[in-house]
Design an enzyme around this catalytic site. Structure first.
Site, PDB file in Angstrom:
ATOM      1  N   ASP A 307       0.851  -1.174   0.000  1.00  0.00           N
ATOM      2  CA  ASP A 307       0.000   0.000   0.000  1.00  0.00           C
ATOM      3  C   ASP A 307       0.900   1.241   0.000  1.00  0.00           C
ATOM      4  OD1 ASP A 307      -3.229   0.475   1.617  1.00  0.00           O
ATOM      5  OD2 ASP A 307      -2.119   1.789   0.261  1.00  0.00           O
ATOM      6  N   GLU A 504     -10.855   6.362   4.384  1.00  0.00           N
ATOM      7  CA  GLU A 504      -9.867   5.729   5.246  1.00  0.00           C
ATOM      8  C   GLU A 504     -10.011   6.144   6.701  1.00  0.00           C
ATOM      9  OE1 GLU A 504      -6.594   5.916   1.638  1.00  0.00           O
ATOM     10  OE2 GLU A 504      -5.981   5.084   3.547  1.00  0.00           O
TER      11      GLU A 504
HETATM   12  C1  GLC Z   1      -4.322   4.097   0.150  1.00  0.00           C
HETATM   13  C2  GLC Z   1      -5.294   3.009   0.347  1.00  0.00           C
HETATM   14  C3  GLC Z   1      -5.361   2.044  -0.799  1.00  0.00           C
HETATM   15  C4  GLC Z   1      -5.106   2.755  -2.116  1.00  0.00           C
HETATM   16  C5  GLC Z   1      -3.725   3.362  -2.087  1.00  0.00           C
HETATM   17  C6  GLC Z   1      -3.402   4.138  -3.365  1.00  0.00           C
HETATM   18  O1  GLC Z   1      -3.747   4.572   1.300  1.00  0.00           O
HETATM   19  O2  GLC Z   1      -5.167   2.265   1.567  1.00  0.00           O
HETATM   20  O3  GLC Z   1      -6.652   1.438  -0.757  1.00  0.00           O
HETATM   21  O4  GLC Z   1      -5.214   1.839  -3.189  1.00  0.00           O
HETATM   22  O5  GLC Z   1      -3.564   4.252  -0.998  1.00  0.00           O
HETATM   23  O6  GLC Z   1      -4.217   5.273  -3.479  1.00  0.00           O
END
Ligand code: GLC
Length: 623
Positions: A307, A504
């Site tokens: 991530d 988030e």
């Molecule tokens: C984030 C998320 C993830 C996402 C990534 C890229 O923090 O947790 O779901 O795909 O960043 O944007």
């Protein structure tokens, strides 16, 4: 605000760029004759991968394992550092934010990758989690929780195909979706990204992987899908985002693994690792779960991506370290999302490989997995945007599909005295609420910007507009955001209320799940008139409404419907019969969280509950 968020915010500020027109595609892609085996599409992918790897320098390989954010990398950087992947973080868009501008940006980055000695095309990833939601004008579908309420895997697969067409029409070839999390605690800010609280429902909805990837990855408009976030992100204690999932291995496997098994069985091309921990151990460094379980036992042959700065958290200290890098790569992470610190990542990994703390065999396995997907996607043959799909972005066909999905996602939880469906003709309807006439509110997070926002942020139909569109002869529709102006002459009042967009951890609600004070005031104003009140709840999760419910004649869970608010009106007027069923248990009070089917607690509405209009049903709302 955490470090990650500060970096992301800073990166977003840098992201406005003017995208020059890409050089003619034929001028670049055609410049390379298919002289070498890896350039020969008639050969098996494995053969092409092996030939290419034999020609790659150590730094070619490290570059393939690195993903930078578009605002922190230039075309020249991509060429010079052999970067294998770029991404748009939430809301990171070219200026102007149009499909054509996205396609030009993609082609510019792609041509930079093709300009390397071996001409290895890059992957470009976005979070198209409910449509191509970074792009103004794209069709925004209901967030996953609403799709879970449809109980229709075939519909969800069709949505995946529509999203794939819009995404590929902008050049983008990789979607960080679907989230296959099993949301167990509604206080979690990402509950709406889940299809539901049981392992069965997200598993069934893994059909979206087939929609996104098509029958074959090199098919028209196919994009690489990502099953995320592996493993247990929806099961953390207290619903804390990026928290700790405290379960036995048996329960972790039983509750959170099935959706990933379903996605692997559907050939998902990538898996993204969760920020969260399992019994205190960070997933990003978990060799047993990533390599032994996912790659070994489940037989996952795609690649594992971290991530956003996810590996930085492994050692508990801010920033990336040598320990973070070697632990993540040795655990089985193949491609690292290092949005701004990608140079440091490459340097750290190079040092770990040179010191023998990361083996060349591990690097080669990672690169082989990544290249295999690039070949399977057909990127070596068709590296640039297929502009035939650009016009599908926000198309009438896709919006009609989204409208259908919105209607199918509506869950009628209360309908006293048959106040619903609304009469289309000869009616006098009062509409109120801050979510009634607001595309941003009805779309939620991950819409145009990372967190989403209220306002007229992208073209669509608000719920109020849908009501006005449906009202027939002799019917008047009056709107007042606060409810002021209502009187007893109206036959029904509709309060469209809910949550302000979030994404988030910023959506975590450890302190309660009650309605916003402004919404309660609006409903009180309506109730004071004596007119029957219908509450339409636009939220990313169940809210704590039990104490207020007796004063409401009807309650409809609309979830986060996206741009096609007409679908909500379709159900309110009975143009479409309500068939939605709760994808999560609806608490009697926030103190019950976490509350899930089978846990012995008494909910306000159980998992799977949902009323229909026909045949008329007595009000079965529990006292
Ligand atoms: C984030 C998320 C993830 C996402 C990534 C890229 O923090 O947790 O779901 O795909 O960043 O944007």
């Amino acid at each position: 605000m955490s470090r990650q968020w500060m970096i992301r915010a800073a990166a977003m500020l840098l992201l406005v760029t003017v995208t020059p027109a890409a050089p003619p595609a034929a001028a670049v892609a055609g410049a390379r004759a298919a002289a070498l085996p890896y350039q020969d599409p008639s050969l098996p992918v494995a053969t092409r991968v092996s030939d290419l790897m034999g020609r790659m320098s150590p730094d070619d390989k490290l570059g393939q394992m690195t993903q930078a954010e578009r605002g922190s990398v230039s075309a020249g950087d991509i060429t010079a550092h052999r970067l294998g992947a770029v991404l748009s973080g939430g809301g990171s868009a070219p200026s102007p934010n149009t499909p054509a501008s996205w396609a030009d940006m993609y082609d510019r980055f792609q041509n930079a990758a093709l300009a390397t000695p071996l001409g290895i095309p890059l992957l470009y990833g976005v979070d198209a989690v409910h449509g191509h939601n970074n792009v103004v004008g794209a069709t925004i579908f209901p967030h996953n929780l609403g799709l879970g309420a449809t109980r229709d895997p075939a519909l969800v697969q069709r949505i995946g195909r529509a999203v794939a067409e819009e995404v590929s029409g902008t050049g983008v070839d990789w979607n960080f979706a679907p989230c296959l999390c099993v949301a167990r605690d509604d206080r979690w800010g990402r509950t709406y990204e889940s299809f539901g609280e049981t392992p069965e429902l997200p598993s069934a909805m893994a059909t979206i992987v087939t929609g996104l990837q098509g029958a074959t990855l090199n098919g028209p408009a196919s994009v690489l899908a990502t099953a995320k976030h592996y493993l247990g992100d929806g099961g953390t204690a207290g619903g804390v985002d990026q928290g700790d999932t405290r379960l036995s291995e048996q329960d972790l496997r039983a509750i959170h693994l099935p959706p990933f098994k379903a996605a692997v069985e559907r050939g998902v091309g990538s898996v993204m690792i969760s920020y969260s921990s399992w019994n205190g151990a960070k997933l990003h460094g978990h060799q047993y779960l990533i390599s032994t379980l996912l790659k070994g036992e489940l037989g996952f042959t795609g690649f594992v991506v971290s991530d956003w700065n996810g590996i930085d958290q492994i050692d508990g200290a801010p920033g990336a370290s040598a320990h973070d890098v070697r632990t993540a790569i040795n655990a089985g992470v193949d491609l690292v999302m290092a949005p701004t610190g990608w140079r440091q990542f490459i340097d750290l990994l190079r040092a770990e490989v040179q010191a023998g703390r990361v083996t060349q065999a591990r690097v080669d396995d990672a690169v082989r997995r990544i290249l295999t997907k690039k070949f399977e996607l057909g990127l070596f043959e068709r590296p640039l945007t297929d502009r035939a799909y650009t016009a599908t972005v926000g198309s009438a066909e896709h919006r009609a599909l989204a409208r259908q999905a919105v209607a199918r996602s509506q869950v009628v939880l209360k309908n006293a005295a048959g106040v619903l469906p609304l009469a289309r003709t000869g009616n006098k309807i009062f509409v109120a609420g801050r979510s009634a006439d607001d595309i941003g509110m009805q779309s939620g997070g991950w819409t145009i910007s990372w967190q989403g926002s209220p306002g007229n942020i992208t073209p669509g139909t608000t719920i109020l507009q849908g009501i006005r569109n449906t009202a027939g002869a002799g019917t008047t529709v009056t709107y007042s955001r606060s409810g002021s102006g209502i009187d007893s002459s109206y036959r029904v009042a509709i309060a469209v209320v809910g949550e302000t967009p979030y994404a988030e951890g910023q959506g975590d609600r450890p302190g309660g799940l009650g309605l916003d004070a402004a919404d309660l005031d609006t409903i009180a104003t309506l109730r004071a008139s004596g007119v029957p009140v219908v509450v339409v709840l636009v939220s990313g999760r169940p809210l704590d409404v039990a104490a207020h419910l007796p004063g409401w004649h009807a309650l409809v869970a609309a979830w986060l419907p996206g741009t096609e608010g007409q679908g909500v009106a379709d159900v309110l007027f009975g143009a479409v019969q309500p068939t939605g069923k709760l994808p999560v248990t609806w608490m009697s009070g926030a103190a019950q969280q976490p509350i899930n089917a089978g846990d012995g607690k008494t909910p306000l509405f159980p998992y799977g509950f949902g009323l229909t209009y026909d045949p008329p049903q007595d009000d079965t709302t529990p006292p």
